[in-house]
Design a protein around this motif. Structure first.
Motif, PDB file in Angstrom:
ATOM      1  N   THR A 157       0.850  -1.183   0.000  1.00  0.00           N
ATOM      2  CA  THR A 157       0.000   0.000   0.000  1.00  0.00           C
ATOM      3  C   THR A 157       0.891   1.240   0.000  1.00  0.00           C
ATOM      4  O   THR A 157       1.821   1.329   0.789  1.00  0.00           O
ATOM      5  CB  THR A 157      -0.896   0.002   1.254  1.00  0.00           C
ATOM      6  OG1 THR A 157      -1.666  -1.194   1.222  1.00  0.00           O
ATOM      7  CG2 THR A 157      -1.797   1.207   1.294  1.00  0.00           C
ATOM      8  N   ALA A 158       0.608   2.164  -0.900  1.00  0.00           N
ATOM      9  CA  ALA A 158       1.511   3.308  -1.038  1.00  0.00           C
ATOM     10  C   ALA A 158       0.819   4.427  -1.803  1.00  0.00           C
ATOM     11  O   ALA A 158      -0.308   4.287  -2.272  1.00  0.00           O
ATOM     12  CB  ALA A 158       2.779   2.885  -1.782  1.00  0.00           C
ATOM     13  N   THR A 159       1.525   5.537  -1.925  1.00  0.00           N
ATOM     14  CA  THR A 159       1.099   6.638  -2.785  1.00  0.00           C
ATOM     15  C   THR A 159       2.057   6.713  -3.972  1.00  0.00           C
ATOM     16  O   THR A 159       3.263   6.526  -3.802  1.00  0.00           O
ATOM     17  CB  THR A 159       1.147   7.963  -2.004  1.00  0.00           C
ATOM     18  OG1 THR A 159       0.268   7.872  -0.899  1.00  0.00           O
ATOM     19  CG2 THR A 159       0.736   9.133  -2.874  1.00  0.00           C
ATOM     20  N   VAL A 160       1.500   6.950  -5.142  1.00  0.00           N
ATOM     21  CA  VAL A 160       2.357   7.129  -6.315  1.00  0.00           C
ATOM     22  C   VAL A 160       2.879   8.559  -6.284  1.00  0.00           C
ATOM     23  O   VAL A 160       2.103   9.499  -6.388  1.00  0.00           O
ATOM     24  CB  VAL A 160       1.557   6.917  -7.622  1.00  0.00           C
ATOM     25  CG1 VAL A 160       2.465   7.135  -8.844  1.00  0.00           C
ATOM     26  CG2 VAL A 160       0.941   5.524  -7.650  1.00  0.00           C
ATOM     27  N   TRP A 161       4.165   8.744  -6.103  1.00  0.00           N
ATOM     28  CA  TRP A 161       4.621  10.141  -6.094  1.00  0.00           C
ATOM     29  C   TRP A 161       5.201  10.556  -7.422  1.00  0.00           C
ATOM     30  O   TRP A 161       5.187  11.717  -7.758  1.00  0.00           O
ATOM     31  CB  TRP A 161       5.500  10.452  -4.896  1.00  0.00           C
ATOM     32  CG  TRP A 161       6.979  10.301  -5.026  1.00  0.00           C
ATOM     33  CD1 TRP A 161       7.720   9.275  -4.559  1.00  0.00           C
ATOM     34  CD2 TRP A 161       7.910  11.218  -5.628  1.00  0.00           C
ATOM     35  NE1 TRP A 161       9.036   9.477  -4.845  1.00  0.00           N
ATOM     36  CE2 TRP A 161       9.187  10.651  -5.489  1.00  0.00           C
ATOM     37  CE3 TRP A 161       7.794  12.451  -6.267  1.00  0.00           C
ATOM     38  CZ2 TRP A 161      10.329  11.276  -5.970  1.00  0.00           C
ATOM     39  CZ3 TRP A 161       8.939  13.068  -6.748  1.00  0.00           C
ATOM     40  CH2 TRP A 161      10.184  12.486  -6.599  1.00  0.00           C
ATOM     41  N   LYS A 162       5.662   9.603  -8.225  1.00  0.00           N
ATOM     42  CA  LYS A 162       6.206  10.008  -9.519  1.00  0.00           C
ATOM     43  C   LYS A 162       5.956   8.920 -10.565  1.00  0.00           C
ATOM     44  O   LYS A 162       6.185   7.750 -10.299  1.00  0.00           O
ATOM     45  CB  LYS A 162       7.707  10.249  -9.389  1.00  0.00           C
ATOM     46  CG  LYS A 162       8.324  10.952 -10.570  1.00  0.00           C
ATOM     47  CD  LYS A 162       9.759  11.316 -10.239  1.00  0.00           C
ATOM     48  CE  LYS A 162      10.416  12.071 -11.363  1.00  0.00           C
ATOM     49  NZ  LYS A 162      11.825  12.347 -11.054  1.00  0.00           N
ATOM     50  N   VAL A 163       5.452   9.329 -11.714  1.00  0.00           N
ATOM     51  CA  VAL A 163       5.322   8.418 -12.851  1.00  0.00           C
ATOM     52  C   VAL A 163       6.502   8.701 -13.773  1.00  0.00           C
ATOM     53  O   VAL A 163       6.687   9.826 -14.232  1.00  0.00           O
ATOM     54  CB  VAL A 163       3.986   8.620 -13.588  1.00  0.00           C
ATOM     55  CG1 VAL A 163       3.938   7.758 -14.842  1.00  0.00           C
ATOM     56  CG2 VAL A 163       2.820   8.284 -12.661  1.00  0.00           C
TER      57      VAL A 163
ATOM     58  N   ASP B 146      -2.005   9.057  -6.769  1.00  0.00           N
ATOM     59  CA  ASP B 146      -2.971   7.971  -6.540  1.00  0.00           C
ATOM     60  C   ASP B 146      -2.554   7.181  -5.305  1.00  0.00           C
ATOM     61  O   ASP B 146      -1.366   6.958  -5.076  1.00  0.00           O
ATOM     62  CB  ASP B 146      -2.986   7.000  -7.726  1.00  0.00           C
ATOM     63  CG  ASP B 146      -3.754   7.542  -8.910  1.00  0.00           C
ATOM     64  OD1 ASP B 146      -4.320   8.643  -8.778  1.00  0.00           O
ATOM     65  OD2 ASP B 146      -3.773   6.870  -9.961  1.00  0.00           O
ATOM     66  N   ARG B 147      -3.546   6.761  -4.547  1.00  0.00           N
ATOM     67  CA  ARG B 147      -3.256   5.841  -3.440  1.00  0.00           C
ATOM     68  C   ARG B 147      -3.580   4.435  -3.915  1.00  0.00           C
ATOM     69  O   ARG B 147      -4.678   4.193  -4.415  1.00  0.00           O
ATOM     70  CB  ARG B 147      -4.093   6.220  -2.218  1.00  0.00           C
ATOM     71  CG  ARG B 147      -3.532   7.480  -1.590  1.00  0.00           C
ATOM     72  CD  ARG B 147      -4.456   8.155  -0.616  1.00  0.00           C
ATOM     73  NE  ARG B 147      -4.087   9.565  -0.541  1.00  0.00           N
ATOM     74  CZ  ARG B 147      -4.603  10.415   0.319  1.00  0.00           C
ATOM     75  NH1 ARG B 147      -5.515  10.022   1.173  1.00  0.00           N
ATOM     76  NH2 ARG B 147      -4.210  11.668   0.317  1.00  0.00           N
TER      77      ARG B 147
ATOM     78  N   VAL C 179      -2.916  -3.269 -10.109  1.00  0.00           N
ATOM     79  CA  VAL C 179      -2.080  -3.280 -11.317  1.00  0.00           C
ATOM     80  C   VAL C 179      -1.575  -1.860 -11.592  1.00  0.00           C
ATOM     81  O   VAL C 179      -2.353  -0.910 -11.664  1.00  0.00           O
ATOM     82  CB  VAL C 179      -2.871  -3.809 -12.532  1.00  0.00           C
ATOM     83  CG1 VAL C 179      -2.018  -3.735 -13.803  1.00  0.00           C
ATOM     84  CG2 VAL C 179      -3.305  -5.253 -12.280  1.00  0.00           C
ATOM     85  N   ILE C 180      -0.278  -1.736 -11.704  1.00  0.00           N
ATOM     86  CA  ILE C 180       0.345  -0.434 -11.963  1.00  0.00           C
ATOM     87  C   ILE C 180       0.488  -0.215 -13.464  1.00  0.00           C
ATOM     88  O   ILE C 180       0.206   0.871 -13.971  1.00  0.00           O
ATOM     89  CB  ILE C 180       1.726  -0.365 -11.268  1.00  0.00           C
ATOM     90  CG1 ILE C 180       1.531  -0.338  -9.752  1.00  0.00           C
ATOM     91  CG2 ILE C 180       2.526   0.844 -11.747  1.00  0.00           C
ATOM     92  CD1 ILE C 180       2.809  -0.450  -8.959  1.00  0.00           C
ATOM     93  N   ALA C 181       0.939  -1.248 -14.157  1.00  0.00           N
ATOM     94  CA  ALA C 181       1.170  -1.120 -15.597  1.00  0.00           C
ATOM     95  C   ALA C 181       1.072  -2.490 -16.248  1.00  0.00           C
ATOM     96  O   ALA C 181       1.139  -3.516 -15.568  1.00  0.00           O
ATOM     97  CB  ALA C 181       2.555  -0.523 -15.863  1.00  0.00           C
ATOM     98  N   VAL C 182       0.884  -2.472 -17.559  1.00  0.00           N
ATOM     99  CA  VAL C 182       0.914  -3.717 -18.328  1.00  0.00           C
ATOM    100  C   VAL C 182       2.011  -3.578 -19.377  1.00  0.00           C
ATOM    101  O   VAL C 182       2.092  -2.559 -20.068  1.00  0.00           O
ATOM    102  CB  VAL C 182      -0.445  -3.990 -19.014  1.00  0.00           C
ATOM    103  CG1 VAL C 182      -0.378  -5.277 -19.833  1.00  0.00           C
ATOM    104  CG2 VAL C 182      -1.559  -4.055 -17.973  1.00  0.00           C
ATOM    105  N   ILE C 183       2.864  -4.586 -19.431  1.00  0.00           N
ATOM    106  CA  ILE C 183       3.987  -4.563 -20.380  1.00  0.00           C
ATOM    107  C   ILE C 183       3.846  -5.710 -21.372  1.00  0.00           C
ATOM    108  O   ILE C 183       3.626  -6.857 -20.976  1.00  0.00           O
ATOM    109  CB  ILE C 183       5.332  -4.667 -19.628  1.00  0.00           C
ATOM    110  CG1 ILE C 183       5.530  -3.415 -18.768  1.00  0.00           C
ATOM    111  CG2 ILE C 183       6.497  -4.831 -20.606  1.00  0.00           C
ATOM    112  CD1 ILE C 183       6.806  -3.408 -17.972  1.00  0.00           C
TER     113      ILE C 183
END
Lengths: 280, 71
Positions: free
Chosen positions: B8-14, B57-58, B64-68
């Motif tokens: 569980t976290a916050t997205v601080w940078k994409v 985003d929390r 799922v963060i990303a799909v590769i």
């Protein structure tokens, strides 16, 4: 007489201490080393960082040689330290630094949640804009995960040691140990003492009792507990503010804040500001 | 291949954009949780076909963060 630079700290895991005059960021360098298999106990100390970073990418700068910029590579054993309580490592470094500074200079630093080391503002500057403290150090931990366990953790600190004076734009923000102690500080001796203390406090985290003791020390040295605070969280709709009383830090390092309705909130990611009792 | 959050976290940078080509180990996003910054890296080389999180985003473990699409 000042202490010579050292390559290792006797009787500790810090057997590979490197010094560089200039580097982008000591944390970035050790993270790169960690990805290549670098071992626990690597330490990197820089006279100057050209791309020093604080939390959330904030710029951290200092003139050459006036600050202690040090990063440490750790590989905590997965059976003892889980991700949930890995923030205790940050606390252990904060406590190690507080004790080393106290022993060497007599200056008493305290922890502003989550990871700044501060002193109280001088009394004569009771301006409304004064935050109530001056920052002396900041700590930034960066973690590499594999299958939800910690593969490596790099913990870095920037500590203001021998600034000589405080630039006018930082007068209400920061200060330096030499100004607080009224004397020049032996930076190498300070680094050695911090690492020696950190060996003991880090080792202690391998047991539950030691973790509890670390938490107790953190509470004792906290500048935030017992203070009225405002929690600033970034959300898509803008900055959210929560006012309340900082009442505890839990074993995951979260700050427990009781709001004005009496509801407790566990804060894990946010910036906080201390408020005065009269609400200014 | 889905890249999931491990905590569980916050997205601080994409760090990457949708459609970007990445090498194994490249940073996709950086999370912040419990006083730590935690880079999430590409598990394999390929193309980022979906980026499911934005800054601030929390997110929870397993999201799922990303799909590769592996190359």
């Amino acid at each position: 007489m000042t202490t010579d630079r050292f390559n290792a700290v006797e009787h500790t895991r810090f057997t590979d201490v490197k010094w560089v005059s200039q580097i982008g960021s000591t944390n970035t360098e050790l993270l790169s080393l960690a990805r290549k298999g670098g071992h626990e106990g690597n330490v990197l100390i820089a006279d100057m960082q050209t791309a020093g970073r604080g939390r959330r990418g904030r710029v951290w700068t200092a003139p050459p040689g006036t600050s202690l910029m040090m990063s440490i590579l750790l590989r905590p054993a997965p059976q003892t330290l889980q991700l949930a309580n890995a923030s205790l490592i940050t606390s252990a470094l904060a406590i190690s630094t507080i004790e080393a500074v106290q022993a060497l200079t007599g200056v008493e630093l305290r922890v502003k949640w989550p990871n700044d080391l501060v002193v109280d503002s001088p009394n004569e500057t009771e301006k409304d804009t004064d935050p109530g403290y001056r920052k002396v150090a900041g700590i930034l931990s960066e973690t590499l995960l594999t299958n939800a366990t910690i593969d490596a953790l790099v913990i870095g600190m920037g500590l203001n040691v021998n600034w000589g004076y405080v630039p006018s734009e930082l007068e209400q923000v920061a200060t330096s140990l030499d100004l607080l102690a009224n004397s020049n500080i032996d930076r190498n001796d300070l680094a050695y003492r911090i690492l020696r203390n950190f060996e003991l406090h880090y080792e202690e985290l391998s047991g539950e009792e030691g973790q509890a003791r670390t938490l107790q020390r953190l509470r004792k040295h906290s500048a935030t507990l017992g203070r009225r605070v405002v929690i600033l969280s970034e959300a898509k709709s803008g900055t959210e503010r929560l006012y309340g009383l900082a009442i505890d830090v839990d074993d995951s390092g979260r700050l427990i804040v009781q709001d004005d309705e009496g509801t407790a909130h566990a804060i894990s990611v946010a910036d906080i500001e201390h408020l005065r009792l009269d609400g200014r | 291949m889905e890249v999931q959050a491990e905590l569980t976290a916050t997205v601080w940078k994409v760090v990457v954009e949708q459609g970007a080509s990445v090498a194994e180990g490249d940073e996709l996003v950086i999370l912040e949780s419990m006083k730590m910054e935690i880079p999430v890296v590409a598990p394999t080389a390929g193309t980022v076909t979906e980026l499911k999180v934005g800054e601030e985003d929390r997110i929870n473990e397993g999201d799922v963060i990303a799909v590769i699409e592996p190359s």
